[in-house]
Scaffold this active site. Structure first.
Site, PDB file in Angstrom:
ATOM      1  N   ASP A   8       0.847  -1.186   0.000  1.00  0.00           N
ATOM      2  CA  ASP A   8       0.000   0.000   0.000  1.00  0.00           C
ATOM      3  C   ASP A   8       0.885   1.240   0.000  1.00  0.00           C
ATOM      4  OD1 ASP A   8      -1.897  -1.955   0.365  1.00  0.00           O
ATOM      5  OD2 ASP A   8      -2.405  -1.384   2.410  1.00  0.00           O
ATOM      6  N   ASP A 132     -18.108  -2.206   6.094  1.00  0.00           N
ATOM      7  CA  ASP A 132     -17.728  -1.736   7.427  1.00  0.00           C
ATOM      8  C   ASP A 132     -18.341  -2.615   8.503  1.00  0.00           C
ATOM      9  OD1 ASP A 132     -20.385  -0.920   7.841  1.00  0.00           O
ATOM     10  OD2 ASP A 132     -19.944   1.229   7.742  1.00  0.00           O
TER      11      ASP A 132
END
Length: 238
Positions: A8, A132
């Site tokens: 990342d 989420d």
């Protein structure tokens, strides 16, 4: 199942965030050195994410060069995510050597985009389903909450032309808590194509559990960089 180490990138630096929160987790330095290490350890695939592009929608030139380095110089197969919101961005990434593109925000806003992108570039295209802790779907670098549940998102995917899904349990990302395998199994049952999974993978046992429910690609980051999963064990899935 294969394991794809996750690299990342934020502002040109490799990082591993916890639950996607900026400034948390690890700073890992030069991402090109990680690409070199992943290739040297015998992995076939690498998962590259540009966190800046994911939030802004603008492809970053240094990350494009990182994709080119991984593919052209080190022979890695690249699965890329972050800011793929136009055909032009997809074409640039595939020209640089990416084989698989992950599309999040764009498919939620333009459901036909994954199919159009695959047709224009020849790359495989996965739709990102980023859930989420309340079971809702996130977009724009996890900064926007969509009015969709996981089940609704999976139903909507059927008409997008995507060739699979990258399912992320965002509340587990970077936490080393392990995946909610029952929810992964639910997604597997709904996805006909490729299923990649990310979020909280912490141990060799987690890899075994994901393989057992039919995951095709386990994206692993924090557990590799902190020793929860030995690199050699992960490379055995490559």
């Amino acid at each position: 199942m294969i394991v794809a180490p996750s690299i990342d990138v934020e502002g040109g630096v490799a990082v591993k965030r916890v639950r996607g929160v900026r400034g948390t987790g690890l700073r890992l330095g030069d991402p090109s050195r990680l690409v070199e290490a992943v290739a040297a350890l015998g992995f076939r695939w690498v998962h590259i994410v540009d966190l800046t592009a994911a939030a802004t929608g603008r492809l970053q030139q240094p990350t494009l060069e990182l994709v080119r380095l991984a593919s052209r110089e080190h022979g890695l197969r690249v699965q890329y995510g972050g800011g793929v919101r136009s055909l032009e961005a997809g074409e640039a990434l595939c020209s640089a050597g990416a084989e698989r593109l992950v599309v999040g925000t764009a498919w939620l806003e333009r459901p036909g985009f994954p199919g159009a992108l695959a047709g224009a570039t020849g790359c495989q295209v996965l739709a990102a389903v980023e859930e989420d802790s309340q079971g809702r779907i996130l977009s724009r670098g996890w900064e926007r909450r969509e009015p969709l549940t996981l089940t609704e998102a999976l139903e909507a995917l059927e008409s997008t032309g995507a060739q699979g899904v990258l399912y992320t349990q965002t509340w587990r990302e970077g936490t080393m808590q392990g995946p909610d395998v029952a929810r992964v199994e639910l997604v597997r049952a709904a996805v006909r194509g490729i299923l990649a999974y990310a979020g909280g993978v912490s141990s060799p046992r987690d890899l075994e559990a994901l393989q057992a429910v039919g995951v095709d690609v386990a994206v692993v980051g924090m557990a590799l960089y902190t020793g929860g999963i030995p690199w050699g064990v992960a490379a055995g899935y490559a």
